[in-house]
Design a protein around this motif. Structure first.
Motif, mmCIF file in Angstrom:
data_model
loop_
_atom_site.group_PDB
_atom_site.id
_atom_site.type_symbol
_atom_site.label_atom_id
_atom_site.label_comp_id
_atom_site.label_asym_id
_atom_site.label_seq_id
_atom_site.Cartn_x
_atom_site.Cartn_y
_atom_site.Cartn_z
ATOM 1 N N VAL A 187 0.870 -1.210 -0.017
ATOM 2 C CA VAL A 187 0.396 0.125 -0.238
ATOM 3 C C VAL A 187 0.551 1.260 -0.037
ATOM 4 C CG1 VAL A 187 -1.566 1.369 1.255
ATOM 5 C CG2 VAL A 187 -2.070 -1.411 1.467
ATOM 6 N N THR A 188 0.830 1.473 -1.343
ATOM 7 C CA THR A 188 2.168 3.497 -1.142
ATOM 8 C C THR A 188 1.291 4.226 -0.506
ATOM 9 O OG1 THR A 188 0.946 3.591 -3.830
ATOM 10 C CG2 THR A 188 2.533 2.101 -3.281
ATOM 11 N N MET A 189 1.972 5.540 -0.390
ATOM 12 C CA MET A 189 1.568 6.526 -0.381
ATOM 13 C C MET A 189 3.256 7.078 -0.215
ATOM 14 S SD MET A 189 1.337 7.101 3.758
ATOM 15 C CE MET A 189 2.688 7.435 5.346
ATOM 16 N N VAL A 213 4.070 1.283 1.862
ATOM 17 C CA VAL A 213 5.907 1.253 1.380
ATOM 18 C C VAL A 213 5.506 3.648 1.566
ATOM 19 C CG1 VAL A 213 6.559 1.679 -0.586
ATOM 20 C CG2 VAL A 213 5.715 -0.707 0.476
ATOM 21 N N ALA A 214 6.750 4.173 1.812
ATOM 22 C CA ALA A 214 6.150 5.444 1.602
ATOM 23 C C ALA A 214 7.195 6.267 1.094
ATOM 24 C CB ALA A 214 5.922 6.121 3.413
ATOM 25 N N SER A 215 6.912 7.232 0.290
ATOM 26 C CA SER A 215 7.962 7.649 -0.276
ATOM 27 C C SER A 215 7.925 9.628 0.246
ATOM 28 C CB SER A 215 7.454 7.763 -2.138
ATOM 29 O OG SER A 215 9.105 8.977 -2.887
ATOM 30 N N THR A 216 9.684 10.022 0.567
ATOM 31 C CA THR A 216 9.114 11.070 0.828
ATOM 32 C C THR A 216 10.735 12.461 -0.162
ATOM 33 O OG1 THR A 216 11.120 11.144 1.703
ATOM 34 C CG2 THR A 216 9.011 10.344 3.288
ATOM 35 N N GLN A 217 10.416 11.767 -1.409
ATOM 36 C CA GLN A 217 11.005 12.208 -2.601
ATOM 37 C C GLN A 217 12.764 12.731 -1.805
ATOM 38 O OE1 GLN A 217 9.483 15.099 -4.751
ATOM 39 N NE2 GLN A 217 11.374 15.416 -6.205
ATOM 40 N N VAL A 220 1.066 13.983 3.828
ATOM 41 C CA VAL A 220 0.907 13.110 2.610
ATOM 42 C C VAL A 220 -0.167 13.318 1.477
ATOM 43 C CG1 VAL A 220 0.218 10.867 2.192
ATOM 44 C CG2 VAL A 220 1.567 11.024 4.231
ATOM 45 N N ILE A 221 0.042 13.525 0.130
ATOM 46 C CA ILE A 221 -0.728 14.200 -0.651
ATOM 47 C C ILE A 221 -1.131 13.209 -0.961
ATOM 48 C CG2 ILE A 221 0.598 16.365 -0.942
ATOM 49 C CD1 ILE A 221 1.737 14.400 -3.463
ATOM 50 N N ASN A 222 -0.817 11.463 -1.589
ATOM 51 C CA ASN A 222 -1.811 10.713 -1.830
ATOM 52 C C ASN A 222 -1.385 9.599 -1.645
ATOM 53 O OD1 ASN A 222 -0.164 9.603 -3.755
ATOM 54 N ND2 ASN A 222 -0.872 11.436 -5.104
ATOM 55 N N TYR A 223 -2.918 8.618 -1.616
ATOM 56 C CA TYR A 223 -2.085 6.655 -1.538
ATOM 57 C C TYR A 223 -2.619 5.925 -2.507
ATOM 58 C CZ TYR A 223 -6.252 5.848 1.142
ATOM 59 O OH TYR A 223 -7.487 5.832 1.126
ATOM 60 N N ASN A 224 -1.715 4.690 -2.750
ATOM 61 C CA ASN A 224 -2.202 4.352 -3.521
ATOM 62 C C ASN A 224 -1.795 4.641 -5.738
ATOM 63 O OD1 ASN A 224 -2.063 1.593 -2.003
ATOM 64 N ND2 ASN A 224 -4.004 1.854 -1.679
ATOM 65 N N ARG A 225 -1.048 5.704 -5.230
ATOM 66 C CA ARG A 225 -0.628 5.905 -6.442
ATOM 67 C C ARG A 225 0.668 4.927 -6.330
ATOM 68 N NH1 ARG A 225 -3.299 10.376 -8.871
ATOM 69 N NH2 ARG A 225 -1.753 9.773 -10.728
ATOM 70 N N PRO A 226 1.399 4.581 -8.092
ATOM 71 C CA PRO A 226 2.545 4.075 -8.145
ATOM 72 C C PRO A 226 3.802 5.439 -7.271
ATOM 73 C CG PRO A 226 1.475 4.426 -10.180
ATOM 74 C CD PRO A 226 0.786 4.882 -8.953
#
Lengths: 224, 224, 224, 224, 224, 224
Positions: F57-59, F89-93, F152-158
């Motif tokens: 589950v991405t964010m 699974v989290a991305s923060t750039q 967090v600006i969105n979730y469940n996007r690539p």
């Protein structure tokens, strides 16, 4: 754009140099599904008006820490193999130790008819190469010789240049905006789309000059 | 090259500026066993035609986080100590906080007869310094003052400038290809070899222009 | 400097562009206690003589990995919102994936009367933008389109541009030495001090030209 | 320390492992004029108590972008050449693409009697290697295979490992503080000085425990 | 938390060590408007359970390239000045050349009653320091001596440690999550808020354990 | 390995956790043509024995510079959406400003049945999370709260996590060697090949233990 001479590299490259540019080629590559074809932004031309287009001849340099026997063998073979319309593409695994290109190699490459060189690494003799008009792109400028610092271990194998994998025969296009790699099998599709896009941009630019908002232009043409 | 005036720095430096360049000096340094004498590639001249040659006067800046008493004392002393033919070489431990050089220091250095400055750190007032014709090399451009950001803690001690250790009195040579440091005891040996190599390169270049392959040229002259 | 037109942005900015520069504005900001207002040194103008001054309109781009619906919506709104005297300030969280600015946006911004753009990220179409005379500052040049790579998620929120927090309405000033941000409430104090400092520098420069040492000048005027 | 068995590598290395440590070896290397012998701080042991000492067998990996014929040939030869008391020292030019070491190579190296491995690059299978008790130092952990990513191009040539040039036969010593390279010709001098320094440190430590100030200890013994 | 002993540093620090942690102190600092007080994430404790709290005694090291007279003078003075409850905070301008801390300094600091050390730079003798139980935080581990590599130029001036400016007398708190700096004037306000927040977290944690969603907990308590 | 329960995620993940590991999954991914599926080596587990396997589950978090309304909305929704067998699974750039994960989120995720979290960014409350036994992977540890620093600006996007593009529903596997992403459509093929390879490795390991050279083993089995 006139009918494209896909059967004559030299004519095709001359036409590309005159009418296309790296940004529109990127957009065309995006359209056909190649989205990782622009080299890292630290590969820069050595002068403002350098433009390069041609078939990639690749070579790979690796750092060494003592002189080697026949250390120039592969590099000499790579440069002597250049044919008219070729572009030398060199990888050094981003070495900050060696300098893989310079004036004599540029002279030799020009004498063979090569169209330029793209180096993911350092060059030297830059003022002289500027004067020769040889289109050269590199990540930096460094005055050392490669002897005892780096050795070309092979050529015409796939290399990583600016984080793009370049295979021999791919078409490389570089200008002030950067360097783009067109996989050889996608060449026709990319150029046709790029040519079409150039015309579209002329229209939207014109409307913006006349005062249209981006919103209006985008709603009308569907592109930015 | 005429007989080299090793007993007259100013004449020698003028001749070096006219006839030598950083790349050939690197090659000559390699020949006499000094292989780590080229500064990091991010130390760049502020304009295309800047060339600097002279004796190093070194200084060391360190980051600070509040104003200090007499914060300019060592920097003033360093610049006021400059003599004709000197080059100011500054280290900042690669600070991205302070800016160690600018127009007033350039003016003062030129008024003392200094030949230029090489800064492993930032400079400001670059357009003015370009107009003054003062040869300046730095890692970047940044508009802040040093007060409360960096203090020169001493001068004429060995410093790390561009990952080369520079001692006071070493000869510094910089052009568009980079900056090279010639240890003072190796000066004669290096210049003699560099002068010889310049002539050799003229010959190989000529042959390449006429169409010889690199292989042929290398087999004949044993150098690239 | 004449009486400063603090009630007329456009006149004020024109006067600033003519008579002030980033370094003296930094010094004035230091005097009033703002010491973190110079953007990182890798934000550079696209040509030697670019000067920008104006009110910040900010926008924030974030990397994406697939095309989005309405991906241009916020970017279009930001650029269409520009008024005469504005400067577009964009943050990308230092993306090396996308390219947030180019010729069409420059054309649109100029058509709205904007004074320039400052991008903590990449631009493309640089040769064309140079020809347009649009003052543009960025961290690099990269030929790709933003579609499927980055999306502007909002505008006129505080952003980090070059490690300075820029709020909408702050005054941005950029020249070859770098880009400086003047908080809107400090504008008058900063400009008045900067104008005073310009005059002081003319005097010290003059004395150095005449041969005074830095020590003498510093003892007399108390500044460098 | 007892009489040092300089004629018996295995005994000597066992004694070094028991009684010396990387920091005191660095100090001894400083005393005999070798001041660049500690590898970069990002080369770390895979567990707290890993200690390695032995003769360097070097190998060099280079990134590739397609599978090669005989891609394992040199790597196999390097590992199969290991003799009791050897340490495998690998350079990858700081590759973040490949992983040059793992469990099977560790197993093979141990079976040959090797004392450990030092990798300026990535390893995998780390939990298994910890369980085997094989002393391993690397810059990181990464689960990929090397096939099609990196190829060992030679072994027993000088390599750069952690910014130290390591020649075959140099003695490598690594513990939790880092990895140190003792040039083979300096081995006796370094070990003798290191052994002497260990005793001196015991005395100063004792005095500090008793409450002496650093000033008193330094004035009395002249060392810290 | 009991009544806080703000008039007795040692008791206060013992209580903080027992009941607070770096994360909750950050949150409390945010509440009172200090938002830049956490050191860079590469400053790490040398073991899992290291906790440090105390008054900062600061020192600044700068890289050098030859031995200096009295090179240890300031460092000795700094360490000998430590009093019970102090924490040594050292800046090296992120040097990768020198190693500013080790076992003898740890021994001396413990003997003076210091509570620990935080180094924006390298340490050595780490296994010994772990055994001593001295709480130590640093950016890396490196086995070299500082002699001829770095010199402490002053102490008890503001320093940059992990990108936080630390003034002498500020309270430093470090645990496995990182190191936080509490400006001396904010100490009471920060600790009171931190103590209150600890209690609040116990409640929300409890509800989550029981199966409440984050949404429910956030709507009820207004915090995460 | 028994018959693989491809119709029951939970059983399948339990079996994978017990019998497979990241390295062998990478090798299997290579075999089926996915060669870029290992996350960057700086994404590390918070303890030696952490193993995670589950559906992504991405964010996506982005840096901000002031508090926002509803700043936790998307993050709350993402965590509350977790189902048994999921991995956050989290991305923060690669933000170094914010900290996107901590104990309360771990508690909430565990309460929902999630199998772990992988963060391309910082976490806090690490000692507590270790005690909870929640498998957590991150690039670093940092004690600040996200409020006013990242949203967090969105979730469940690539998202890009460790330089691998992760789509919702991909299977993530992490252990001490690193984190690997198995595209959902390749799951069966990858696991079958991985299971086969585990058996092959047992045989080659055995032969090496018995004293076979790498050469012999490779010639016999054709793999390393």
């Amino acid at each position: 754009m006139p009918i494209l001479p896909f059967d004559d590299d030299q004519k095709l490259f001359a036409l590309m140099k005159e009418q296309l540019y790296s940004a529109v080629l990127c957009d065309a590559l995006d359209q056909v599904g190649y989205r990782q074809q622009a080299m890292r932004a630290d590969i820069r031309p050595i002068h403002l008006d350098a433009v390069v287009v041609g078939r990639a001849v690749t070579m790979q340099s690796v750092d060494v820490y003592e002189p080697e026997e026949n250390e120039y063998e592969q590099e000499i073979a790579a440069v002597d193999s250049l044919k008219p319309g070729d572009v030398l593409v060199a990888s050094t695994q981003q070495s900050t130790r060696t300098c893989v290109w310079g004036e004599l190699l540029s002279t030799a490459a020009m004498a063979r008819g090569a169209n330029g060189a793209v180096i993911d690494g350092y060059t030297r003799d830059v003022r002289l190469i500027q004067k020769m008009g040889f289109p050269l792109f590199s990540t930096g400028i460094y005055p050392v010789d490669s002897a005892g610092r780096g050795v070309v271990i092979n050529y015409n194998r796939p290399v990583n240049c600016g984080d793009v994998i370049v295979s021999p025969g791919d078409v490389v296009f570089g200008d002030y905006d950067g360097v783009v790699v067109i996989p050889k099998d996608a060449l026709r599709a990319v150029i046709e789309r790029a040519a079409a896009k150039v015309e579209g941009e002329n229209i939207t630019r014109e409307e913006l000059h006349k005062g249209a908002t981006l919103r209006q232009v985008f709603d009308k043409y569907g592109v930015l």
